[in-house]
Design a protein around this motif. Structure first.
Motif, mmCIF file in Angstrom:
data_model
loop_
_atom_site.group_PDB
_atom_site.id
_atom_site.type_symbol
_atom_site.label_atom_id
_atom_site.label_comp_id
_atom_site.label_asym_id
_atom_site.label_seq_id
_atom_site.Cartn_x
_atom_site.Cartn_y
_atom_site.Cartn_z
ATOM 1 N N GLN A 52 9.907 8.686 0.176
ATOM 2 C CA GLN A 52 9.572 9.959 -0.456
ATOM 3 C C GLN A 52 9.780 11.120 0.509
ATOM 4 O O GLN A 52 10.338 12.160 0.140
ATOM 5 N N ALA A 53 9.355 10.956 1.748
ATOM 6 C CA ALA A 53 9.514 12.017 2.750
ATOM 7 C C ALA A 53 10.977 12.316 3.016
ATOM 8 O O ALA A 53 11.326 13.431 3.428
ATOM 9 N N ALA A 54 11.851 11.309 2.774
ATOM 10 C CA ALA A 54 13.290 11.504 2.967
ATOM 11 C C ALA A 54 13.962 12.080 1.727
ATOM 12 O O ALA A 54 15.193 12.148 1.665
ATOM 13 N N THR B 28 0.813 -1.215 0.000
ATOM 14 C CA THR B 28 0.000 0.000 0.000
ATOM 15 C C THR B 28 0.848 1.268 0.000
ATOM 16 O O THR B 28 0.304 2.367 0.012
ATOM 17 N N GLY B 29 2.179 1.109 0.025
ATOM 18 C CA GLY B 29 3.063 2.268 -0.056
ATOM 19 C C GLY B 29 3.600 2.750 1.275
ATOM 20 O O GLY B 29 4.084 3.886 1.370
ATOM 21 N N ILE B 30 3.568 1.916 2.310
ATOM 22 C CA ILE B 30 3.992 2.359 3.643
ATOM 23 C C ILE B 30 5.431 2.852 3.616
ATOM 24 O O ILE B 30 5.725 4.004 3.979
ATOM 25 N N GLU B 31 6.374 1.996 3.199
ATOM 26 C CA GLU B 31 7.781 2.423 3.204
ATOM 27 C C GLU B 31 8.072 3.371 2.052
ATOM 28 O O GLU B 31 8.938 4.238 2.163
ATOM 29 N N ALA B 32 7.324 3.250 0.934
ATOM 30 C CA ALA B 32 7.547 4.166 -0.187
ATOM 31 C C ALA B 32 7.289 5.605 0.243
ATOM 32 O O ALA B 32 8.039 6.524 -0.120
#
Length: 296
Positions: A80-82, A72-76
């Motif tokens: 992105q935030a990094a 679902t994009g948890i680590e993605a």
């Protein structure tokens, strides 16, 4: 969950052959079952320690990241935030659709079948998903997708279940799913020890490609306290439970609820997030040197 062979009888006998290592990547129906309730998965599965994300970003030669089994994009979203650009690869269209709503670009494919099409990335990551990938074929595909000096960095959450909850889950599964691979015996000690066969398979797959430096491990300990409601909300997203019939799942949840009530209505879960990290060698087999980069 990892499994162990049954206890051996007491009388002397020749030493048994080593038990086969678990091969979860062969269980495709389970691997692609999580999208049945993608919103619950995204809501309840914990993100990864910020220190883990930042350390991978700081060690990579750039910020183009390929996320394998993006879900679902948890680590993605964390990468992105990094400051990274992230492309996800996910075999389940339902999970991919959820990730796209969170502004993650996702291509739908099993990673072993996915084609980089000439694209090169600075890091290939996988958040608690690399065990669903063939360890050799996946590492070979990662080598094709990475630029020399890029990082292959699959990572996994390793939870230490409270003994009371572990016993409740084991008892319920024995009743409703006696053929379940869940084996509480391997989880009664340090949970990281139970996952060592899995991590060894990942490292062996990377070595067999001949395209990476010797895999190393990074460990990030942390903990989270779950309320009764939070824990029962997350439980149905576990691979061993995702395909249970509704009545069987309800019995498992009732048993877990009783155990948490006995703990005072909440359970503190120690975790270790473990990264298997390796650097993509140059085309001549050399180890590229990277300029040092400040952590983000």
């Amino acid at each position: 969950m990892p499994t162990l062979p049954p206890d051996q009888p007491a009388e002397p006998r020749p030493a048994p052959a080593p038990a086969p290592r678990p091969e979860p990547h062969r269980h495709r129906q389970t691997a692609e079952s999580f999208g049945a309730d993608a919103a619950r998965y995204d809501r309840t599965r914990p993100p990864y320690p910020e220190a883990l994300v930042h350390r991978i970003v700081a060690a990579a030669p750039g910020r183009h990241v390929l996320d394998v089994g993006a879900g679902t994009g948890i680590e993605a979203r964390q990468f992105q935030a990094a400051g990274c650009t992230v492309l996800g690869v996910e075999p389940d269209e339902r999970m991919a659709a959820f990730a796209r709503h969170g502004h993650i670009e996702v291509e739908v494919a099993r990673f072993e079948d996915w084609e980089p099409a000439g694209r090169r990335f600075d890091a290939v990551v996988a958040g608690t998903s690399w065990h669903w990938v063939d360890p050799v074929a996946g590492a070979a595909k990662a080598a094709r997708a990475l630029r020399p000096g890029g990082l292959l960095a699959p990572f996994h959450h390793v939870p230490q279940l409270p003994p009371e909850v572990l016993d409740a889950l084991a008892g319920a599964l024995r009743r409703v799913a006696p053929d379940s691979p869940f084996d509480p015996g391997v989880l009664r000690g340090p949970a990281v020890d139970a996952y060592r066969p899995l991590f060894a398979r990942i490292a062996d797959g990377i070595r067999q490609t001949g395209r990476f430096t010797e895999p190393q491990q990074w460990h990030f300990p942390w903990e989270r306290t779950y309320s009764r409601a939070e824990w029962l909300d997350q439980l149905p997203t576990f691979g061993v439970l995702t395909r249970l019939p509704a009545d069987a799942l309800a019995e498992v949840l009732d048993s877990a609820a009783t155990a948490i009530d006995r703990l005072g209505g909440h359970a503190t879960m120690p975790y270790t997030s473990v990264v298997i990290i390796s650097t993509r060698l140059g085309e001549d087999g050399s180890t590229p040197t990277q300029p040092s980069r400040a952590p983000v």
